[in-house]
Motif scaffolding. Structure first.
Motif, PDB file in Angstrom:
ATOM      1  N   ARG A  67       3.570  17.151 -10.818  1.00 21.26           N
ATOM      2  CA  ARG A  67       3.458  16.637  -9.542  1.00 21.26           C
ATOM      3  C   ARG A  67       2.845  15.065  -9.667  1.00 21.26           C
ATOM      4  O   ARG A  67       3.304  14.290  -9.231  1.00 21.26           O
ATOM      5  N   LEU A  68       2.277  14.754 -11.074  1.00 18.97           N
ATOM      6  CA  LEU A  68       2.215  13.550 -11.411  1.00 18.97           C
ATOM      7  C   LEU A  68       3.079  12.911 -11.860  1.00 18.97           C
ATOM      8  O   LEU A  68       3.142  11.488 -11.576  1.00 18.97           O
ATOM      9  N   LYS A  69       3.969  13.338 -12.329  1.00 17.70           N
ATOM     10  CA  LYS A  69       5.459  12.769 -12.489  1.00 17.70           C
ATOM     11  C   LYS A  69       6.102  12.003 -11.272  1.00 17.70           C
ATOM     12  O   LYS A  69       6.644  10.982 -11.149  1.00 17.70           O
ATOM     13  N   ILE A  70       5.821  12.653 -10.233  1.00 17.65           N
ATOM     14  CA  ILE A  70       6.278  12.350  -8.835  1.00 17.65           C
ATOM     15  C   ILE A  70       5.794  10.892  -8.443  1.00 17.65           C
ATOM     16  O   ILE A  70       6.181   9.921  -7.987  1.00 17.65           O
ATOM     17  N   VAL A  71       4.210  11.066  -8.536  1.00 16.74           N
ATOM     18  CA  VAL A  71       3.428   9.992  -8.206  1.00 16.74           C
ATOM     19  C   VAL A  71       3.913   8.774  -9.272  1.00 16.74           C
ATOM     20  O   VAL A  71       3.983   7.643  -8.677  1.00 16.74           O
ATOM     21  N   LYS A  72       3.907   9.001 -10.725  1.00 17.70           N
ATOM     22  CA  LYS A  72       4.330   8.102 -11.554  1.00 17.70           C
ATOM     23  C   LYS A  72       5.767   7.306 -11.037  1.00 17.70           C
ATOM     24  O   LYS A  72       5.925   6.214 -11.188  1.00 17.70           O
ATOM     25  N   LEU A  97       3.596  -5.864  -2.923  1.00 14.78           N
ATOM     26  CA  LEU A  97       3.608  -4.855  -3.453  1.00 14.78           C
ATOM     27  C   LEU A  97       2.813  -3.781  -2.618  1.00 14.78           C
ATOM     28  O   LEU A  97       2.882  -2.569  -2.856  1.00 14.78           O
ATOM     29  N   PHE A  98       1.979  -4.149  -1.968  1.00 15.37           N
ATOM     30  CA  PHE A  98       1.100  -3.301  -1.006  1.00 15.37           C
ATOM     31  C   PHE A  98       2.086  -2.697  -0.037  1.00 15.37           C
ATOM     32  O   PHE A  98       1.737  -1.272  -0.192  1.00 15.37           O
ATOM     33  N   ASP A  99       2.841  -3.316   0.459  1.00 15.41           N
ATOM     34  CA  ASP A  99       3.796  -2.487   1.492  1.00 15.41           C
ATOM     35  C   ASP A  99       4.811  -1.481   0.652  1.00 15.41           C
ATOM     36  O   ASP A  99       5.045  -0.432   1.040  1.00 15.41           O
ATOM     37  N   GLU A 100       5.235  -2.098  -0.377  1.00 18.53           N
ATOM     38  CA  GLU A 100       6.035  -1.329  -1.469  1.00 18.53           C
ATOM     39  C   GLU A 100       5.532  -0.159  -1.680  1.00 18.53           C
ATOM     40  O   GLU A 100       6.221   1.013  -1.726  1.00 18.53           O
ATOM     41  N   ILE A 101       4.161  -0.065  -2.013  1.00 17.75           N
ATOM     42  CA  ILE A 101       3.607   1.037  -2.584  1.00 17.75           C
ATOM     43  C   ILE A 101       3.481   2.291  -1.316  1.00 17.75           C
ATOM     44  O   ILE A 101       3.826   3.234  -1.611  1.00 17.75           O
ATOM     45  N   GLN A 102       3.355   1.620  -0.435  1.00 19.30           N
ATOM     46  CA  GLN A 102       3.165   2.558   1.078  1.00 19.30           C
ATOM     47  C   GLN A 102       4.533   3.309   1.398  1.00 19.30           C
ATOM     48  O   GLN A 102       4.655   4.392   1.573  1.00 19.30           O
ATOM     49  N   ASN A 103       5.413   2.344   1.017  1.00 17.59           N
ATOM     50  CA  ASN A 103       6.524   2.634   1.567  1.00 17.59           C
ATOM     51  C   ASN A 103       7.252   3.836   0.650  1.00 17.59           C
ATOM     52  O   ASN A 103       7.796   4.947   0.877  1.00 17.59           O
ATOM     53  N   SER A 104       6.930   3.601  -1.046  1.00 13.73           N
ATOM     54  CA  SER A 104       7.304   4.565  -1.758  1.00 13.73           C
ATOM     55  C   SER A 104       6.652   5.827  -1.876  1.00 13.73           C
ATOM     56  O   SER A 104       7.375   6.854  -1.858  1.00 13.73           O
ATOM     57  N   LEU A 105       5.463   5.788  -1.248  1.00 11.30           N
ATOM     58  CA  LEU A 105       4.620   7.030  -1.362  1.00 11.30           C
ATOM     59  C   LEU A 105       5.090   7.860  -0.025  1.00 11.30           C
ATOM     60  O   LEU A 105       5.442   9.000  -0.037  1.00 11.30           O
ATOM     61  N   CYS A 106       5.677   7.141   1.138  1.00 13.54           N
ATOM     62  CA  CYS A 106       6.289   7.742   2.090  1.00 13.54           C
ATOM     63  C   CYS A 106       7.366   8.387   1.755  1.00 13.54           C
ATOM     64  O   CYS A 106       7.722   9.595   1.997  1.00 13.54           O
ATOM     65  N   GLU A 107       8.334   7.680   1.246  1.00 11.96           N
ATOM     66  CA  GLU A 107       9.555   8.204   0.891  1.00 11.96           C
ATOM     67  C   GLU A 107       9.788   9.205  -0.031  1.00 11.96           C
ATOM     68  O   GLU A 107      10.661  10.040  -0.058  1.00 11.96           O
ATOM     69  N   ASN A 108       8.752   9.446  -0.897  1.00  8.19           N
ATOM     70  CA  ASN A 108       8.547  10.334  -1.840  1.00  8.19           C
ATOM     71  C   ASN A 108       7.359  11.761  -1.375  1.00  8.19           C
ATOM     72  O   ASN A 108       7.132  12.425  -2.103  1.00  8.19           O
ATOM     73  N   ARG A 109       7.287  11.481  -0.153  1.00  6.42           N
ATOM     74  CA  ARG A 109       6.545  12.564   0.558  1.00  6.42           C
ATOM     75  C   ARG A 109       5.159  12.973  -0.237  1.00  6.42           C
ATOM     76  O   ARG A 109       4.541  14.079  -0.511  1.00  6.42           O
ATOM     77  N   ILE A 110       4.435  11.943  -0.503  1.00  9.40           N
ATOM     78  CA  ILE A 110       3.072  11.876  -1.250  1.00  9.40           C
ATOM     79  C   ILE A 110       2.273  11.405  -0.039  1.00  9.40           C
ATOM     80  O   ILE A 110       1.937  10.432   0.471  1.00  9.40           O
TER      81      ILE A 110
END
Length: 106
Positions: free
Chosen positions: A3-8, A69-82
């Motif tokens: 699961r941490l690999k998904i976050v990484k 990067l603020f928005d990019e982090i949030q978008n990536s977390l959403c896209e990866n269902r985190i």
């Protein structure tokens, strides 16, 4: 910890300047640090753990108050269902660095 690999990987899609637990002292550009900090939600039954999530924190460091990067982090977390929650932003006047932080649960 799969699961941490998904976050990484989600954070790596935002920037290559990604560090686990701690960043080197000589970083000058925007960067991200992430770390797991324990068990998040869990489901148990019949004295057996059926489901478990891992919780942790993500920190974005920048001197740019409008860091993209603020928005990019949030978008990536959403896209990866985190699952995540934005916690706070702190400014250090000595270093002139802003630190934004999130909690994640996966």
């Amino acid at each position: 910890m799969q699961r941490l690999k998904i976050v990484k990987n989600a954070l790596k899609s935002v920037t290559e300047k990604l560090y686990h637990y701690e960043a080197p002292n000589d970083i000058t550009d925007d960067y991200i640090v992430y770390a797991e900090n324990g068990e998040g939600s869990s489901v148990s039954g019949d004295n057996y753990k059926l489901e478990q999530s891992i919780s942790g924190n993500i920190y974005l460091y920048s001197k740019n108050e409008h860091c993209p990067l603020f928005d990019e982090i949030q978008n990536s977390l959403c896209e990866n269902r985190i699952s995540f929650v934005f916690i706070d932003a702190e400014y250090d006047p000595e270093t002139e660095i802003i630190c934004w932080s999130w909690e994640f649960d996966i």
